[in-house]
Design an enzyme around this catalytic site. Structure first.
Site, PDB file in Angstrom:
ATOM      1  N   ARG A  16      -7.823   8.297   4.500  1.00  0.00           N
ATOM      2  CA  ARG A  16      -8.867   7.309   4.195  1.00  0.00           C
ATOM      3  C   ARG A  16      -9.544   6.823   5.479  1.00  0.00           C
ATOM      4  NH1 ARG A  16      -8.997   2.144   5.138  1.00  0.00           N
ATOM      5  NH2 ARG A  16      -6.816   2.182   5.739  1.00  0.00           N
ATOM      6  N   ARG A  17      -8.729   6.466   6.471  1.00  0.00           N
ATOM      7  CA  ARG A  17      -9.300   6.003   7.741  1.00  0.00           C
ATOM      8  C   ARG A  17     -10.072   7.123   8.423  1.00  0.00           C
ATOM      9  NH1 ARG A  17      -3.708   3.128   9.093  1.00  0.00           N
ATOM     10  NH2 ARG A  17      -4.118   1.058   8.230  1.00  0.00           N
ATOM     11  N   ARG A  31       2.265   4.846  18.090  1.00  0.00           N
ATOM     12  CA  ARG A  31       0.852   5.162  17.877  1.00  0.00           C
ATOM     13  C   ARG A  31      -0.013   4.584  18.980  1.00  0.00           C
ATOM     14  NH1 ARG A  31      -0.284   5.789  11.447  1.00  0.00           N
ATOM     15  NH2 ARG A  31       1.827   6.354  10.846  1.00  0.00           N
ATOM     16  N   LYS A  74       0.820  -1.213   0.000  1.00  0.00           N
ATOM     17  CA  LYS A  74       0.000   0.000   0.000  1.00  0.00           C
ATOM     18  C   LYS A  74       0.857   1.267   0.000  1.00  0.00           C
ATOM     19  CE  LYS A  74      -0.843   0.311   5.023  1.00  0.00           C
ATOM     20  NZ  LYS A  74      -0.200   1.628   5.247  1.00  0.00           N
ATOM     21  N   ASP A  75       2.149   1.141   0.307  1.00  0.00           N
ATOM     22  CA  ASP A  75       3.046   2.301   0.279  1.00  0.00           C
ATOM     23  C   ASP A  75       3.702   2.498  -1.084  1.00  0.00           C
ATOM     24  OD1 ASP A  75       2.603   2.803   2.976  1.00  0.00           O
ATOM     25  OD2 ASP A  75       4.288   1.564   3.623  1.00  0.00           O
ATOM     26  N   ARG A 128       1.573  10.053  13.604  1.00  0.00           N
ATOM     27  CA  ARG A 128       2.486   9.231  12.851  1.00  0.00           C
ATOM     28  C   ARG A 128       3.445   8.559  13.816  1.00  0.00           C
ATOM     29  NH1 ARG A 128       7.486  11.394   9.536  1.00  0.00           N
ATOM     30  NH2 ARG A 128       7.740   9.137   9.772  1.00  0.00           N
ATOM     31  N   CYS A 150      -1.539   8.190  -1.368  1.00  0.00           N
ATOM     32  CA  CYS A 150      -1.897   7.890   0.021  1.00  0.00           C
ATOM     33  C   CYS A 150      -2.594   9.059   0.713  1.00  0.00           C
ATOM     34  CB  CYS A 150      -0.651   7.516   0.809  1.00  0.00           C
ATOM     35  SG  CYS A 150       0.182   6.039   0.192  1.00  0.00           S
TER      36      CYS A 150
END
Length: 306
Positions: free
Chosen positions: A130-131, A154, A83-84, A148, A241
């Protein structure tokens, strides 16, 4: 035979790379090949720049340094969180393997409350637009704030003023920390990021077939088809992203079903699209889904139109 596997030095990156290394060694052993894979730590801009990654991630901040090291022959293969990775293939590298995918879901981590049980005004931390957008779509009374750092950092936010953080279940699982998840969010309600839970292994095209063919044997057809559809859709939308774009494809009995969602950052407007067809036509399904979403106004949502 010894191979150098380039990886970021973070705990999650080295864990993921270590998994690929062990699988590669095991597959080689089954073919009677004595192979040893060592991890080589590569530092990326994202590891030294403590600012927000939104925008930076659009250029594949965690990918470029690894690719440079591979092209400079500082390592023989590299592992990315898919996804990165930028959606455009690298012209000088080969995506040799996409191993079987981990859990695609997002994980809500709290001190006990589920998403439904969080009080109005609760602070939810995430580094993903997105989240954040989808959390607000489900609970517009919550406050989403950017964070981040690595997984431990986190999760530490839960003891530093945050009521919840949202992370990828795959990362927690690979680190043996899935018990830190209070709730695994339904991918129908919280559609994952394109490629979430999947890894990509890149090599140079001139890699020795003696081990490159072993690596290619780790490729999982269903996973590659699914992420190809998801990432092709993302490519058509020209979204990175930093855009609240979600996609999740599944393959059952040779049929691929792609569910895509584009949400505005406030979570007040969303476009959903579902497409099905032969898994062998994954890229075409992704393209058609992306064009359909553009025709329905996805560009305006990605641009932040409320």
């Amino acid at each position: 035979m010894k191979l150098r596997l380039g990886t970021r030095a973070s705990e999650l990156a080295t864990t993921q790379s270590g998994m690929v290394a062990r699988d590669l060694e095991r597959a080689a052993s089954e073919r009677g090949i004595d192979l040893e894979v060592e991890l080589v730590h590569i530092t990326s801009e994202g590891d030294v720049n403590r600012a927000s990654l939104v925008g930076l991630s659009q250029t594949g901040v965690f990918v470029n340094a690894l690719r440079d090291a591979l092209l400079a022959d500082e390592c023989d293969l590299i592992v990315h969180s898919l996804k990165d990775m930028p959606v455009e293939p690298h012209p000088e590298l080969d995506l040799a393997a996409v191993p079987e995918r981990e859990d695609v879901r997002d994980a809500l981590c709290t001190l006990g409350a589920t998403l439904e049980e969080l009080p109005a005004g609760a602070r939810v931390g995430t580094g993903s637009p997105r989240r954040g957008a989808q959390v607000l779509a489900l609970r517009p009374d919550l406050v989403v704030e950017g964070i981040r750092g690595n997984v431990g950092t986190r999760l530490g936010k839960l003891h530093d003023g945050f009521d919840a953080v949202v992370l990828a279940a795959a990362g927690l699982s690979r680190l043996g920390r899935l018990d830190d998840a209070t709730e695994l969010l339904d991918p129908q309600a919280m559609v994952p990021a394109p490629g979430q839970g999947a890894l990509g292994v890149e090599i140079r095209p001139d890699a020795d077939p003696a081990w490159a063919d072993v690596l290619r044997s780790l490729d999982d057809f269903a996973t590659r088809a699914a992420v190809t559809a998801e990432r092709t859709m993302l490519q058509i939308l020209e979204a990175g992203c930093a855009a609240p774009v979600a996609a999740y494809a599944t393959v059952v009995d040779g049929t691929l079903t792609l569910r895509a969602r584009v949400v505005n950052t406030a979570g007040t407007l969303a476009l959903n699209e579902t497409t099905s067809g032969p898994a062998a036509q994954a890229a075409a399904l992704g393209r058609s889904t992306g064009h359909t979403l553009l025709g329905r106004g996805a560009a305006r949502l990605m641009g932040g139109t409320k």
